[in-house]
Design a protein around this motif. Sequence first.
Motif: not given
Length: 277
Positions: A63-68
């Motif tokens: 759910a947070r791939l882009r954030e990471h």
Amino acid sequence: MAAGPDAPRGAPGRAELRADCSACVGLCCAALPFSASADFPVDKAAGQPCTHLREDYGCGIHARLREHGYRGCTVFDCFGAGQQVSQATFRGRSWRDDPGTARAVFDAFAVLRQLHELLWYLDEARSLPTSAPLDSDLRQVQEETAQLTRAGAGELRAAEPDRLRERARPLLRRASALAREQAPGPGRDLAGADLLGADLRGADLRGAELRGALLIAADLRGADLRRADVIGADLRDARIGGADLGSALFLTGPQAAAARGDAATRLPPALERPDHW
């Protein structure tokens, strides 16, 4: 969406050529390499499981791939090859539980992804009403490709996807030409054009030949791309807010996901709107 008219028995349509991660043993997270870049924060070698791959083969930061910094993961699509390898080719055996199979599993995944992507294009070509004169030839290549996807690991290892692609290429080009001939608009020939960062806001690109065009960071907001052939076009970071790609030819999920669309962007019915738009 169903397969094309009178589809060969067992040939998957585009509705079936979508990744089902719940039926896959994390193949894209283990088999594929990536390098530290704008798309990934670290290097990973082919065959090395991603550090975020969980024991149940889910992604720990999905759910947070882009954030990471894992933007590359959000634009990848195996066209359903992952579940085919996991559930059919290797009948549920996991590379993790049976390490001796890992190389064969990963090799099969690489071949099947190419074959499934080709099936996507062939199914779309056969679905076009204007492709009727080509249907017999398209059907033959589709059938041979579909049969190969059901082969065992040994046969897949010896498979030559390039041979099938070479047979399909002129048929797909002709299917595109027949469809674009019926499209209103200028039908510009921009195949392979360098349009990096080009200002194409509101451009009339109906029926255009954009095959293999470089459209990285191009501004296509409000452009009309109905019946434009975008097979192989590089749409990374292209701004397509409000653009009409509702009947664009040979557009894939990875292309759409790599672009920057919005709620007003029109996509073909076979594609799902990317979550990160």
